[in-house]
Design an enzyme around this catalytic site. Structure first.
Site, mmCIF file in Angstrom:
data_model
loop_
_atom_site.group_PDB
_atom_site.id
_atom_site.type_symbol
_atom_site.label_atom_id
_atom_site.label_comp_id
_atom_site.label_asym_id
_atom_site.label_seq_id
_atom_site.Cartn_x
_atom_site.Cartn_y
_atom_site.Cartn_z
ATOM 1 N N MET A 219 22.292 43.595 -5.334
ATOM 2 C CA MET A 219 22.575 44.929 -5.874
ATOM 3 C C MET A 219 23.862 44.850 -6.690
ATOM 4 S SD MET A 219 23.437 48.430 -3.738
ATOM 5 C CE MET A 219 25.026 47.910 -3.094
ATOM 6 N N ASP A 221 25.774 47.801 -9.847
ATOM 7 C CA ASP A 221 26.257 49.178 -10.048
ATOM 8 C C ASP A 221 25.441 50.289 -9.394
ATOM 9 O OD1 ASP A 221 27.266 47.463 -11.949
ATOM 10 O OD2 ASP A 221 26.493 48.565 -13.656
ATOM 11 N N GLN A 237 21.481 49.228 -9.391
ATOM 12 C CA GLN A 237 20.993 48.023 -10.049
ATOM 13 C C GLN A 237 20.509 47.050 -8.979
ATOM 14 O OE1 GLN A 237 21.267 46.956 -13.823
ATOM 15 N NE2 GLN A 237 20.547 48.992 -13.341
ATOM 16 N N TRP A 245 21.682 38.067 -9.575
ATOM 17 C CA TRP A 245 21.351 39.008 -10.652
ATOM 18 C C TRP A 245 20.080 38.596 -11.395
ATOM 19 C CZ3 TRP A 245 20.799 39.161 -15.939
ATOM 20 C CH2 TRP A 245 20.971 40.395 -16.555
ATOM 21 N N PHE A 277 18.702 48.803 -17.063
ATOM 22 C CA PHE A 277 20.136 48.676 -16.792
ATOM 23 C C PHE A 277 20.704 50.022 -16.345
ATOM 24 C CE2 PHE A 277 22.176 44.750 -19.052
ATOM 25 C CZ PHE A 277 21.323 43.904 -18.367
ATOM 26 N N SER A 278 22.042 50.068 -16.210
ATOM 27 C CA SER A 278 22.696 51.230 -15.609
ATOM 28 C C SER A 278 22.525 52.497 -16.424
ATOM 29 C CB SER A 278 24.176 50.934 -15.418
ATOM 30 O OG SER A 278 24.297 50.001 -14.367
ATOM 31 N N ARG A 342 25.467 50.304 -23.983
ATOM 32 C CA ARG A 342 24.836 50.556 -22.678
ATOM 33 C C ARG A 342 25.556 51.570 -21.791
ATOM 34 N NH1 ARG A 342 26.590 45.190 -22.480
ATOM 35 N NH2 ARG A 342 28.336 44.788 -21.079
ATOM 36 N N GLU A 396 32.307 49.115 -19.979
ATOM 37 C CA GLU A 396 30.943 49.488 -19.631
ATOM 38 C C GLU A 396 30.987 50.596 -18.583
ATOM 39 O OE1 GLU A 396 29.431 45.482 -18.789
ATOM 40 O OE2 GLU A 396 30.442 45.448 -16.863
HETATM 41 C C1 FRU Z 1 28.031 46.476 -15.139
HETATM 42 C C2 FRU Z 1 26.800 46.039 -15.871
HETATM 43 C C3 FRU Z 1 26.327 47.160 -16.762
HETATM 44 C C4 FRU Z 1 24.881 46.893 -16.919
HETATM 45 C C5 FRU Z 1 24.512 46.358 -15.563
HETATM 46 C C6 FRU Z 1 23.446 45.321 -15.578
HETATM 47 O O1 FRU Z 1 28.238 45.875 -13.927
HETATM 48 O O2 FRU Z 1 27.070 44.859 -16.606
HETATM 49 O O3 FRU Z 1 27.041 47.241 -17.971
HETATM 50 O O4 FRU Z 1 24.162 48.039 -17.246
HETATM 51 O O5 FRU Z 1 25.691 45.791 -15.026
HETATM 52 O O6 FRU Z 1 23.051 44.967 -14.300
#
Ligand code: FRU
Length: 688
Positions: A219, A221, A237, A245, A277-278, A342, A396
């Site tokens: 896991m 964000d 995430q 990841w 993504f987030s 993003r 981000e």
């Molecule tokens: C931040 C990030 C975000 C992205 C996500 C991908 O931790 O890099 O910018 O949306 O993680 O998992």
């Protein structure tokens, strides 16, 4: 290649040092038929019948993760093809001897980069490529298969090729078989069922008991936090395929009290090579999007689609309390043809009767503001940045909200928060925030950026949307991990969320501010946490000195999770504080240090620290003495420490991985004039 991938590649340091993770091979556990014909499992220690050219393949199959690579998982046995040898730049090719196709499918495990033209595995019949596959942009190998019925009884060859030299320029292949029963790509439900039936379900020695964790897998964000119909939704995430990841999708849980979470099925999975993504989620009360009805307003998720070389903003909606999600058929709703665009944050701005989106042009360190009336059509209205910590890389996961200023009846200011993937105050990833004004279109800062958290493990926090005005709180939660040291030694899950924290602003005097004062973000654990208190013990320690003395012992802390409210009066001492999670040569120290007037967390001897060279360390936050004392509230879970200083005006969040299960609290001071007073509250588990 997007920033995330490049970053993850640099995040891949020293995975080889990672301590044993019992489930490194767990995701290859899908059954393969006994009638299968094995083409190669790369276990023999040599390439045997493969003809190999170039440097990337080495002289023999790899044995797992290679130096400087993120942890590779999901392969079978010990050996596999892994072309990360000497990094992404190396290239090469391996061609199998000829074989006859005897089954309906060819199946194999595949991991590594996604560059279709320069990286992959292909099937050749009479020298012609008839099937090909490339990597999933993940180091967790997963099953792929080709239907080859039409080639039955024909002679074929396989070729694994790596002509890619950029980030993710490597491929991993293992266990190539001919089969009539091709395995599923990955089997989240099966893995979950197995884990739910296990005796240590949510009770492993390092499993947090008052913090949210996914049951299994990776896991990062928090996403889409929204309150709706009595439920706090927590999306996050999540990798349905493994413990590192990859395949980013939205995991989902709900709670009625921010502490007890019900795990729900995946909300928004990766689809057609586009990862979810987030992003955020809103209740579209007036059904401006038309996805619901006035009587049943939809929940609308706004998230980044990552894939095919760019990042775009997408919508998905639900009209059944978030239990099922439909993607908007006209996605994307925002596409500026940029690979690093993003993490949208959307909210309804009542004065201008508009939706506002703030989203990050990550590499430029610029936040872009958009307006919309229907969530589908967006118009750019302003930009903010680059700003904040100088020469630090990206931004981000922004958030933007209004907060009350304590003690100033009715006064409110706006807070704009953004996170950097590396170079933060305690090292690695972390967040910074600005305080200022927002008029529905543009944000203006009234003071310099400040750090969100002084520890290493609080990242990408976002706040809950749509909390009713009758409650009135602004509550956020952060990912309790750091990209630099993210491969933490836990299994079968990785990472937890922080405790939900309610937010306000406080005006404090500080040296260095032009008019002598600044607005600082105040974070406090939500008051719901009090409900978990089992019993309390007074700590009253005067005349203490070095060495540390135990004030509570193992038996009293059998539940292991506790919150301590303390006043540290250093008196004439240079420092005073306490040690928790002590064992043989093991402790985490939390104290006040007069030079340089800071509270610190020292985790150098906190237990398992050697999984990454940057993990062991001491992190400090500026702290003022008020009437000669500093107040600290310390929330200790099985693998984390959150220290709230002077009623939340600074915070240190650090993960710790104690090797034993013998918690003892010891108090120390450098001088007998120091006193440490307070209460220790034992907490019951919120997960079992
Ligand atoms: C931040 C990030 C975000 C992205 C996500 C991908 O931790 O890099 O910018 O949306 O993680 O998992």
């Amino acid at each position: 290649m997007s920033y995330v991938c490049t970053l993850l590649k640099s995040r891949s340091l020293i995975a080889a040092l990672l301590c044993c993770l019992t489930c490194a091979h767990r995701h290859a556990a899908v059954a393969v038929d006994s009638d299968d014909i094995l083409i190669d499992d790369f276990e023999s220690g040599s390439y045997g019948h493969w003809e190999v050219v170039g440097e990337a393949f080495g002289t023999a199959p790899a044995r797992g993760t290679l130096p400087n690579q993120m942890e590779v998982s999901g392969y079978r046995g010990i050996g596999l093809v892994n072309t990360f040898l000497n990094g992404d730049k190396t290239t090469g090719e391996a061609t199998s001897t000829k074989f006859v196709i005897r089954k309906s499918h060819l199946a194999f495990l595949i991991g590594g980069g996604p560059h279709r033209d320069s990286l992959g595995i292909e099937l050749l019949i009479s020298g012609k490529v008839v099937r090909s596959a490339t990597g999933p942009e993940s180091e967790s190998l997963e099953w792929a298969n080709w239907s080859v019925e039409e080639f039955r009884n024909q002679t074929a060859q396989l070729r694994i090729f790596d002509r890619a030299t950029e980030g993710w320029g490597h491929i991993c292949i293992d266990h190539i078989v001919q089969t009539d029963t091709p395995p599923d790509r990955f089997d989240l439900d099966g893995q979950l069922a197995l884990y739910r039936a296990s005796t240590d379900y949510l009770n492993e020695p390092l499993r947090p008991q008052v913090h949210f964790t996914p049951e299994i897998n990776w896991m990062n964000d928090p996403n889409g936090l929204v309150f709706h119909d009595g439920e706090y939704h927590l999306f996050y995430q999540f990798n349905p395929a493994g413990l590192s990841w990859g395949h980013m999708s939205w995991g989902h849980a709900v709670s009625r009290d921010l502490l007890h979470w019900e795990h729900l099925p995946l909300a928004i999975p990766e689809e057609n090579g586009i990862m979810a993504f987030s992003g955020c989620c809103v209740v579209d009360r007036q059904n401006t999007s038309g996805f619901g009805t006035a009587a049943n307003p939809p929940l609308v998720a706004v998230y980044t689609g990552h894939g095919h070389g760019k990042q775009v903003q997408n919508l998905a909606w639900s009209t059944d309390r978030g239990r099922s999600w439909t993607r908007y058929e006209k996605n994307p709703v925002l596409d500026v043809n940029n690979p690093d665009f993003r993490d949208p944050r959307v909210f309804w701005h009542a004065p201008s009767k508009r939706w506002v989106m703030v989203v990050s042009l990550a590499v430029e360190k610029v936040l872009v503001f958009y307006n919309s009336t229907d969530l589908k059509h967006w118009e750019e209205v302003s930009r903010f940045g680059p700003a904040g910590a100088k020469n630090k890389p990206n931004w981000e996961c922004p958030d933007l909200f209004e907060l009350p200023v304590e003690g100033h009846d009715g006064k409110k200011l706006w807070v704009l928060e953004a996170d950097m993937g590396s170079g933060s105050i305690a090292g690695g990833s972390g967040g910074e925030y600005f305080v200022g004004h927002f008029d529905g279109k543009a944000f203006t800062a009234i003071q310099d950026a400040r750090w969100v958290d002084y520890g290493r493990d609080f990242y990408a926090p976002i706040s809950w949307s749509d909390i009713p005005e009758s409650d009135g709180r602004r509550i956020w939660i952060g990912w309790m991990n750091n990209w630099e040291t993210c491969l933490v030694p836990t299994s079968p899950w990785r990472s937890s969320m922080s405790i939900p924290r309610s937010l306000s602003l406080r005006q404090i005097n500080t040296r260095g501010a032009s008019d002598g004062s600044v607005f600082t973000l105040v974070q406090r654990p939500v008051q719901e946490l009090q409900k978990l208190i089992l019993n309390s013990k007074q700590l009253e320690t005067t005349g203490i000195t070095w060495p540390p003395a135990a004030v509570t012992t193992t038996g009293e802390l059998s539940d292991q999770t506790f919150i301590i409210n303390l006043k540290l009066h250093p008196g004439n001492a240079r420092s005073c504080g306490l040690r928790i999670r002590t064992g043989e040569n093991e402790y985490t120290e939390i104290g006040y240090d007069r030079e340089p007037a800071a509270v610190y967390v020292d985790r150098r001897n906190s237990g398992i620290v050697d999984f990454h060279p940057a993990f062991a360390g001491r992190h400090e936050a500026p702290a003022r003495l008020i009437d000669g004392a500093v107040a600290v509230q310390i929330l200790v879970d099985r693998s984390s420490v959150e220290v709230f200083i002077n009623d939340g005006e600074a915070v240190i969040t650090d993960c710790v991985f104690p090797s034993g299960r013998t918690p003892v609290v010891e108090v120390f001071a450098g001088d007998t004039s120091a006193t440490v007073t307070g209460t220790l509250n034992f907490l019951k588990s919120a997960v079992r």
